[in-house]
Design an enzyme around this catalytic site. Sequence first.
Site, PDB file in Angstrom:
ATOM      1  N   CYS A  55     -12.962   4.691   0.556  1.00  0.00           N
ATOM      2  CA  CYS A  55     -11.842   5.367   1.230  1.00  0.00           C
ATOM      3  C   CYS A  55     -11.441   6.639   0.482  1.00  0.00           C
ATOM      4  CB  CYS A  55     -10.657   4.413   1.317  1.00  0.00           C
ATOM      5  SG  CYS A  55      -9.259   5.108   2.209  1.00  0.00           S
ATOM      6  N   CYS A  59      -4.456   5.691  -3.066  1.00  0.00           N
ATOM      7  CA  CYS A  59      -3.466   4.623  -3.264  1.00  0.00           C
ATOM      8  C   CYS A  59      -3.747   3.923  -4.603  1.00  0.00           C
ATOM      9  CB  CYS A  59      -3.521   3.631  -2.111  1.00  0.00           C
ATOM     10  SG  CYS A  59      -3.523   4.447  -0.497  1.00  0.00           S
ATOM     11  N   CYS A  62      -5.215   0.326  -4.899  1.00  0.00           N
ATOM     12  CA  CYS A  62      -6.252  -0.139  -3.971  1.00  0.00           C
ATOM     13  C   CYS A  62      -7.686  -0.110  -4.516  1.00  0.00           C
ATOM     14  CB  CYS A  62      -6.191   0.657  -2.681  1.00  0.00           C
ATOM     15  SG  CYS A  62      -7.304  -0.051  -1.435  1.00  0.00           S
ATOM     16  N   CYS A  99      -6.824 -10.569  11.804  1.00  0.00           N
ATOM     17  CA  CYS A  99      -6.484  -9.198  11.434  1.00  0.00           C
ATOM     18  C   CYS A  99      -7.707  -8.488  10.837  1.00  0.00           C
ATOM     19  CB  CYS A  99      -5.336  -9.227  10.434  1.00  0.00           C
ATOM     20  SG  CYS A  99      -4.822  -7.579   9.939  1.00  0.00           S
ATOM     21  N   CYS A 131      -4.917  -8.361  15.396  1.00  0.00           N
ATOM     22  CA  CYS A 131      -4.187  -7.360  14.625  1.00  0.00           C
ATOM     23  C   CYS A 131      -5.210  -6.443  13.968  1.00  0.00           C
ATOM     24  CB  CYS A 131      -3.358  -8.081  13.568  1.00  0.00           C
ATOM     25  SG  CYS A 131      -2.541  -7.005  12.400  1.00  0.00           S
ATOM     26  N   CYS A 191       3.662  -4.619  12.322  1.00  0.00           N
ATOM     27  CA  CYS A 191       3.586  -5.410  11.099  1.00  0.00           C
ATOM     28  C   CYS A 191       3.717  -4.415   9.955  1.00  0.00           C
ATOM     29  CB  CYS A 191       2.255  -6.150  11.045  1.00  0.00           C
ATOM     30  SG  CYS A 191       1.952  -6.977   9.476  1.00  0.00           S
ATOM     31  N   ARG A 263       5.951 -12.410   5.796  1.00  0.00           N
ATOM     32  CA  ARG A 263       4.660 -12.944   5.349  1.00  0.00           C
ATOM     33  C   ARG A 263       4.504 -12.922   3.837  1.00  0.00           C
ATOM     34  NH1 ARG A 263       0.756 -10.048   8.306  1.00  0.00           N
ATOM     35  NH2 ARG A 263       1.649 -11.271   9.978  1.00  0.00           N
TER      36      ARG A 263
HETATM   37  N1  SAM Z   1      -6.523   1.670   5.012  1.00  0.00           N
HETATM   38  C1  SAM Z   1      -5.483   1.078   5.753  1.00  0.00           C
HETATM   39  C2  SAM Z   1      -4.126   1.431   5.219  1.00  0.00           C
HETATM   40  O1  SAM Z   1      -3.991   1.860   4.093  1.00  0.00           O
HETATM   41  O2  SAM Z   1      -3.150   1.249   5.974  1.00  0.00           O
HETATM   42  C3  SAM Z   1      -5.599  -0.414   5.916  1.00  0.00           C
HETATM   43  C4  SAM Z   1      -6.024  -1.306   4.784  1.00  0.00           C
HETATM   44  S1  SAM Z   1      -4.971  -1.348   3.360  1.00  0.00           S
HETATM   45  C5  SAM Z   1      -5.976  -2.166   2.182  1.00  0.00           C
HETATM   46  C6  SAM Z   1      -3.667  -2.467   3.808  1.00  0.00           C
HETATM   47  C7  SAM Z   1      -2.591  -2.790   2.793  1.00  0.00           C
HETATM   48  O3  SAM Z   1      -3.107  -3.678   1.816  1.00  0.00           O
HETATM   49  C8  SAM Z   1      -2.005  -1.668   1.959  1.00  0.00           C
HETATM   50  O4  SAM Z   1      -1.078  -0.911   2.656  1.00  0.00           O
HETATM   51  C9  SAM Z   1      -1.348  -2.439   0.841  1.00  0.00           C
HETATM   52  O5  SAM Z   1      -0.025  -2.759   1.194  1.00  0.00           O
HETATM   53  C10 SAM Z   1      -2.189  -3.710   0.732  1.00  0.00           C
HETATM   54  N2  SAM Z   1      -2.941  -3.752  -0.536  1.00  0.00           N
HETATM   55  C11 SAM Z   1      -4.061  -3.074  -0.837  1.00  0.00           C
HETATM   56  N3  SAM Z   1      -4.462  -3.339  -2.093  1.00  0.00           N
HETATM   57  C12 SAM Z   1      -3.591  -4.227  -2.612  1.00  0.00           C
HETATM   58  C13 SAM Z   1      -3.469  -4.874  -3.875  1.00  0.00           C
HETATM   59  N4  SAM Z   1      -4.324  -4.652  -4.866  1.00  0.00           N
HETATM   60  N5  SAM Z   1      -2.451  -5.730  -4.054  1.00  0.00           N
HETATM   61  C14 SAM Z   1      -1.560  -5.960  -3.066  1.00  0.00           C
HETATM   62  N6  SAM Z   1      -1.621  -5.368  -1.855  1.00  0.00           N
HETATM   63  C15 SAM Z   1      -2.606  -4.507  -1.627  1.00  0.00           C
HETATM   64  C1  DTB Z   2      -1.019  -6.697   3.970  1.00  0.00           C
HETATM   65  O1  DTB Z   2       0.189  -6.400   3.892  1.00  0.00           O
HETATM   66  N1  DTB Z   2      -1.706  -7.347   3.029  1.00  0.00           N
HETATM   67  C2  DTB Z   2      -3.078  -7.496   3.420  1.00  0.00           C
HETATM   68  C3  DTB Z   2      -3.097  -6.921   4.859  1.00  0.00           C
HETATM   69  N2  DTB Z   2      -1.778  -6.411   5.004  1.00  0.00           N
HETATM   70  C4  DTB Z   2      -4.125  -5.978   5.294  1.00  0.00           C
HETATM   71  C5  DTB Z   2      -4.042  -6.846   2.480  1.00  0.00           C
HETATM   72  C6  DTB Z   2      -3.934  -7.316   1.071  1.00  0.00           C
HETATM   73  C7  DTB Z   2      -5.057  -6.702   0.308  1.00  0.00           C
HETATM   74  C8  DTB Z   2      -5.104  -7.168  -1.101  1.00  0.00           C
HETATM   75  C9  DTB Z   2      -6.188  -6.508  -1.863  1.00  0.00           C
HETATM   76  C10 DTB Z   2      -7.579  -6.786  -1.355  1.00  0.00           C
HETATM   77  O2  DTB Z   2      -7.925  -7.965  -1.100  1.00  0.00           O
HETATM   78  O3  DTB Z   2      -8.365  -5.854  -1.279  1.00  0.00           O
HETATM   79 FE1  SF4 Z   3      -7.679   3.568   1.700  1.00  0.00          FE
HETATM   80 FE2  SF4 Z   3      -6.895   1.454   0.288  1.00  0.00          FE
HETATM   81 FE3  SF4 Z   3      -5.203   3.452   0.683  1.00  0.00          FE
HETATM   82 FE4  SF4 Z   3      -5.904   1.866   2.781  1.00  0.00          FE
HETATM   83  S1  SF4 Z   3      -4.748   1.252   0.950  1.00  0.00           S
HETATM   84  S2  SF4 Z   3      -5.765   4.099   2.751  1.00  0.00           S
HETATM   85  S3  SF4 Z   3      -8.025   1.411   2.192  1.00  0.00           S
HETATM   86  S4  SF4 Z   3      -7.142   3.570  -0.478  1.00  0.00           S
END
Ligand code: SAM
Ligand code: DTB
Ligand code: SF4
Length: 332
Positions: A55, A59, A62, A99, A131, A191, A263
């Site tokens: 990506c 973030c 992430c 989802c 979702c 959500c 959640r």
């Molecule tokens: N790329 C899309 C976005 O950013 O909306 C969708 C996928 S993104 C991984 C969805 C959510 O996962 C993020 O907004 C964040 O709240 C959560 N998330 C990602 N990495 C995480 C982590 N290491 N620990 C907890 N929550 C995480």
């Molecule tokens: C949300 O609030 N938590 C989920 C879902 N929406 C997409 C994602 C959590 C991701 C945790 C890190 C991972 O497994 O990559």
């Molecule tokens: Fe990309 Fe992860 Fe940010 Fe979603 S949360 S926009 S997957 S870097």
Amino acid sequence: MNMEIKHNWSLEEIKNIYNTPLLELVFRAATLHRKYNDTAEVQVCTLLSIKTGGCSEDCAYCPQAARYSTGVNVQALMKKEEVLEYAQKAKDAGSTRFCMGAAWREVRDNKDFDRVLEMVKGVNEMGMEVCCTLGMLTEEQAQKLAEAGLYAYNHNLDTSEDHYHDIITTRTYDDRLKTLNNVRKAGVSVCCGGIIGLGETHEDRIKMLHTLATMPTHPESVPINSLVPVKGTPLENNSKVDIWDMVRMIATARILMPQAMVRLSAGRNEMSIAEQALCFMAGANSIFAGDKLLTTPNPSFDEDHQMFEMLGLIPRKAFKEEKQYLHEVVEA
Ligand code: SAM
Ligand code: DTB
Ligand code: SF4
């Protein structure tokens, strides 16, 4: 719209709720939870990463951001048939919401989006709530997803507007709010929640809850994630989120948005059943099930099944609140 549901919370009011002594706070949240919801029911959602890693965003939490070396294998968009097989397995295991997550900054109008629309259609036809979480959406894209049968869209605020720039620099808080507005306009259930453990202050948490609870229509689901620190990300060394902070956050969200599905999201793998029970007591009524979230571990279906038995919880049926939900959208 239910007139008892308040949308004009002040920061001061939320601060007072958030700072209530913990057991009193849990008692208040549990009381409201009993008034508005069936407390035995917990929604079981299954997550699948349909496009993983690579990506372009930054973030800080992430593992899927291309710029960090986290060991996540980059995978192109999955085939529709493969995704539908996963959805069927999730359904057989008792999940009512499926989802699909994609590591995209935003949706583009291309063949990949057409394929996602086909996936949405397929999962919807299986009788599950579908979702997606695909990044930013335009109004037209949200409309197309709605037409394909999308039930809900996940798009988190993650933290307060003030703290946002310390976590993400490649988009703005306003971009996030615009997408949420596009989702709402398309009549898709919203959500939206956040993460704790990003290095934010209590004030930041209160402000994020304020943004959510003062939306003209509250999000139907509010995921509260606790940071899963992943090696290679800038937040890899952040300290573990205190369970009491998680409970406090869930209880406050429940009091502010009594009808939402709150959640208990990322972070369950590190929690005992007793700790999770406290979160359910404080008003959490939804979880992600399956041994993987998007890229990180989560308790298995079997472990969760045992937990449900032990606590006397039952999985919530799909589309249960559909009529009431549609009614609210019309009035929004
Ligand atoms: N790329 C899309 C976005 O950013 O909306 C969708 C996928 S993104 C991984 C969805 C959510 O996962 C993020 O907004 C964040 O709240 C959560 N998330 C990602 N990495 C995480 C982590 N290491 N620990 C907890 N929550 C995480
Ligand atoms: C949300 O609030 N938590 C989920 C879902 N929406 C997409 C994602 C959590 C991701 C945790 C890190 C991972 O497994 O990559
Ligand atoms: Fe990309 Fe992860 Fe940010 Fe979603 S949360 S926009 S997957 S870097």
